[in-house]
Enzyme design. Sequence first.
Site, PDB file in Angstrom:
ATOM      1  N   SER A  91      23.010  18.586 -33.251  1.00 32.45           N
ATOM      2  CA  SER A  91      22.325  19.253 -34.357  1.00 32.45           C
ATOM      3  C   SER A  91      21.452  18.233 -35.053  1.00 32.45           C
ATOM      4  O   SER A  91      21.925  17.147 -35.414  1.00 32.45           O
ATOM      5  CB  SER A  91      23.335  19.839 -35.344  1.00 32.45           C
ATOM      6  OG  SER A  91      22.726  20.108 -36.600  1.00 32.45           O
ATOM      7  N   GLY A  92      20.192  18.574 -35.277  1.00 29.79           N
ATOM      8  CA  GLY A  92      19.293  17.655 -35.950  1.00 29.79           C
ATOM      9  C   GLY A  92      19.654  17.451 -37.412  1.00 29.79           C
ATOM     10  O   GLY A  92      19.717  16.312 -37.900  1.00 29.79           O
ATOM     11  N   SER A  93      19.888  18.540 -38.153  1.00 28.76           N
ATOM     12  CA  SER A  93      20.202  18.396 -39.575  1.00 28.76           C
ATOM     13  C   SER A  93      21.522  17.667 -39.769  1.00 28.76           C
ATOM     14  O   SER A  93      21.651  16.816 -40.676  1.00 28.76           O
ATOM     15  CB  SER A  93      20.243  19.774 -40.254  1.00 28.76           C
ATOM     16  OG  SER A  93      21.222  20.605 -39.668  1.00 28.76           O
ATOM     17  N   GLY A 259      17.051  21.176 -36.957  1.00 34.54           N
ATOM     18  CA  GLY A 259      16.417  20.288 -35.984  1.00 34.54           C
ATOM     19  C   GLY A 259      16.323  20.919 -34.613  1.00 34.54           C
ATOM     20  O   GLY A 259      15.278  20.843 -33.948  1.00 34.54           O
ATOM     21  N   THR A 260      17.421  21.556 -34.165  1.00 32.40           N
ATOM     22  CA  THR A 260      17.389  22.165 -32.832  1.00 32.40           C
ATOM     23  C   THR A 260      16.457  23.372 -32.800  1.00 32.40           C
ATOM     24  O   THR A 260      15.829  23.643 -31.769  1.00 32.40           O
ATOM     25  CB  THR A 260      18.805  22.567 -32.385  1.00 32.40           C
ATOM     26  OG1 THR A 260      19.447  23.319 -33.419  1.00 32.40           O
ATOM     27  CG2 THR A 260      19.639  21.350 -32.041  1.00 32.40           C
TER      28      THR A 260
END
Length: 345
Positions: A91-93, A259-260
């Site tokens: 996960s980006g965040s 992010g994803t």
Amino acid sequence: MNEQLTLQLMDTHAGGDVSRIVTGGVNPLPGDTVRQQMEYLRDDADGLRRLLLEEPYGIPEMSVDLVVPACHPDAAAGYIIMEVMGYPIYSGSNTICTATALLEAGIVEKQEGRQQFTLESPAGLVQIEARVNRGTVEAITCQGLPSYIDTYRASVHVPLLGDVTYSIAYSGGFYALVDATELGFELTLAEEDRLAHCAHAIVEAIREEKGFSHYELGDVGPLPFLHFLGPVETVTGGHYRSRSATYVHPGVICRSTTGTGTSARLALMHHEGDLQPGDRLETVSLRDTRFIGEFTHVSQGGSRDVVNNTITGRSFVLARSEIVANAADPLVHFDGLGHVLSPGN
């Protein structure tokens, strides 16, 4: 088991999505990689995820990131992501929040200017660049997972909505990508509840019709995400902006664009010929928070063009705290926690 167990936490947010970083109170987990440790939690000790995302300690809209010692020698630390839908491998965040928390907690030494370090996620090693100004972490740039289009412009019949056109991207999880305008949305905060209901219906309809398999990972479970696509505007040459919203099944509209979700959008824009290496996409959430995805280069994944990318955002520390989990509390589920949590003081 002990009557009380304690956890040390740092609550953060990136783009509005709250990530609860667990920095202490958890015993070493079995497994030779962070991925194996994640699988242990998923299969044998899911009580930790439920403890921190359900009443009385949390809410489903939050995420949890458990900091663990890195298994790989090149990594400064490892982390395991837990959400309402389960255990995403990336996960980006959550990566932005975890990297910030590690710096603010002193687990990774903070350095003025730009500094680089590596973390170990369940998806593998992740390169991090932090920008620190006068002791403040102002931005984190992390690798997005290699992303590609699995299905382009398919159609599914959705009760009460009719036929809906969608594409499927993989960017750390499979995403249904749908045009918000075609569904009558402008992607404003006032639409949040309707977006959640609409996305729930679309994801359920797609799940009933088909599943999706990664070219290396194979079956990674049923479709968990949907990303609403707003119109794209050109900011400057090679810099684009679009309102966006990410849905996590069941029932959650993320505060950030994720992010994803941003990586999935980069893959779609490249597939449609609208994005070149070096171009950037700024995704804007319902709350006007922003992530920037940069398309770095294309590689091959099996027979597919895979978009390699980075995600840049900022995380803020909300609180540092310690929670106490009491075995006598009827609201607390202790499935497997006796082996996971350290005894309380």
